[in-house]
Write a protein that holds these residues in place. Structure first.
Motif, short mmCIF file in Angstrom:
data_model
loop_
_atom_site.label_atom_id
_atom_site.label_comp_id
_atom_site.label_asym_id
_atom_site.label_seq_id
_atom_site.Cartn_x
_atom_site.Cartn_y
_atom_site.Cartn_z
N TYR A 142 22.00 -22.96 26.26
CA TYR A 142 20.59 -22.55 26.96
C TYR A 142 19.85 -23.04 28.05
N LEU A 143 21.29 -24.20 28.85
CA LEU A 143 21.04 -24.15 30.22
C LEU A 143 21.93 -23.21 31.10
N VAL A 144 22.68 -22.12 30.41
CA VAL A 144 23.45 -21.26 31.59
C VAL A 144 22.47 -19.86 31.47
N LEU A 145 22.04 -20.26 30.03
CA LEU A 145 20.80 -18.87 30.07
C LEU A 145 19.82 -18.90 31.13
N LEU A 146 19.11 -20.03 30.95
CA LEU A 146 18.38 -21.06 32.05
C LEU A 146 19.02 -20.21 33.57
N ALA A 147 19.99 -21.13 33.79
CA ALA A 147 20.60 -20.47 35.57
C ALA A 147 20.76 -18.70 35.53
N LEU A 148 21.08 -18.41 34.00
CA LEU A 148 21.80 -17.21 34.74
C LEU A 148 19.65 -15.67 34.09
N TRP A 149 18.80 -16.60 33.74
CA TRP A 149 17.49 -16.10 33.86
C TRP A 149 17.43 -16.15 35.02
N GLU A 150 17.24 -16.97 35.88
CA GLU A 150 17.23 -17.07 37.04
C GLU A 150 17.69 -16.35 38.18
N GLN A 151 18.77 -16.65 37.92
CA GLN A 151 19.54 -15.25 38.59
C GLN A 151 20.66 -14.25 38.14
N ASP A 152 20.95 -13.83 37.77
CA ASP A 152 22.02 -13.20 36.86
C ASP A 152 22.72 -12.69 37.72
N GLY A 153 24.25 -12.43 36.97
CA GLY A 153 25.56 -11.79 37.84
C GLY A 153 25.77 -12.97 38.74
N LEU A 154 25.79 -14.12 38.40
CA LEU A 154 26.50 -15.70 39.18
C LEU A 154 28.00 -16.06 39.40
N SER A 155 28.78 -16.05 39.67
CA SER A 155 30.13 -16.11 39.67
C SER A 155 30.73 -17.38 38.43
N ALA A 156 31.49 -17.65 38.45
CA ALA A 156 31.84 -18.58 36.93
C ALA A 156 32.04 -20.27 38.01
#
Length: 146
Positions: free
Chosen positions: A40-54
């Motif tokens: 869920y935390l991963v999704l939260l981070a990507l909902w804020e900014q999609d396309g982050l590097s690992a």
């Protein structure tokens, strides 16, 4: 001074125990989506900014690659996100949301909000707690830089 040494008077234990209780709350809320709290935390981070590097995602979540990589692979297998190597720099892996993650966002957020509401935490109390935790986190980070 002896009271300070009791378990119940330890701030570290209070934070640890509260974290454990949050994990239980989120586990219950996220179970129907087949997600874990860290996912869920991963999704939260990507909902804020999609396309982050690992690497960026790991820094954002304060997770090492040993923890993040298997989680990302499981989420990819469950069609929440995809990994793609950068064409400009093959060492860089970009993480992007798939339609499932975008389509389920509202339902996930609503379920989390409903569970939090059942905890009887008022909005003003929530804001106050967040402010205090940000201050505490900042002080601890500063200490750990020494």
């Amino acid at each position: 001074m002896d009271d300070f040494l009791t378990l119940e008077n330890q701030l570290c234990f209070a934070v640890y125990d509260a974290g454990s209780q949050f994990n239980k709350l989120y586990t219950k809320a996220l179970d129907r989506f087949g997600l874990t709290y860290p996912q869920y935390l991963v999704l939260l981070a990507l909902w804020e900014q999609d396309g982050l590097s690992a690497k960026e995602l790991g820094e954002r979540l304060n997770l090492g690659t040993g923890t993040l990589t298997p989680m990302i692979k499981r989420m990819e297998a469950n069609e929440w996100l995809k990994r793609e190597r950068s064409t400009a720099d093959e060492r860089k892996v970009c993480i992007s949301l798939l339609p499932k993650a975008l389509g389920q966002k509202e339902a996930i957020v609503e379920k989390i909000a409903a569970e939090l509401k059942l905890c009887n935490i008022e909005y003003e109390e929530y804001e106050q707690l967040m402010k205090q935790l940000r201050v505490l986190r900042g002080k601890l980070k500063e200490y750990n830089r020494l």
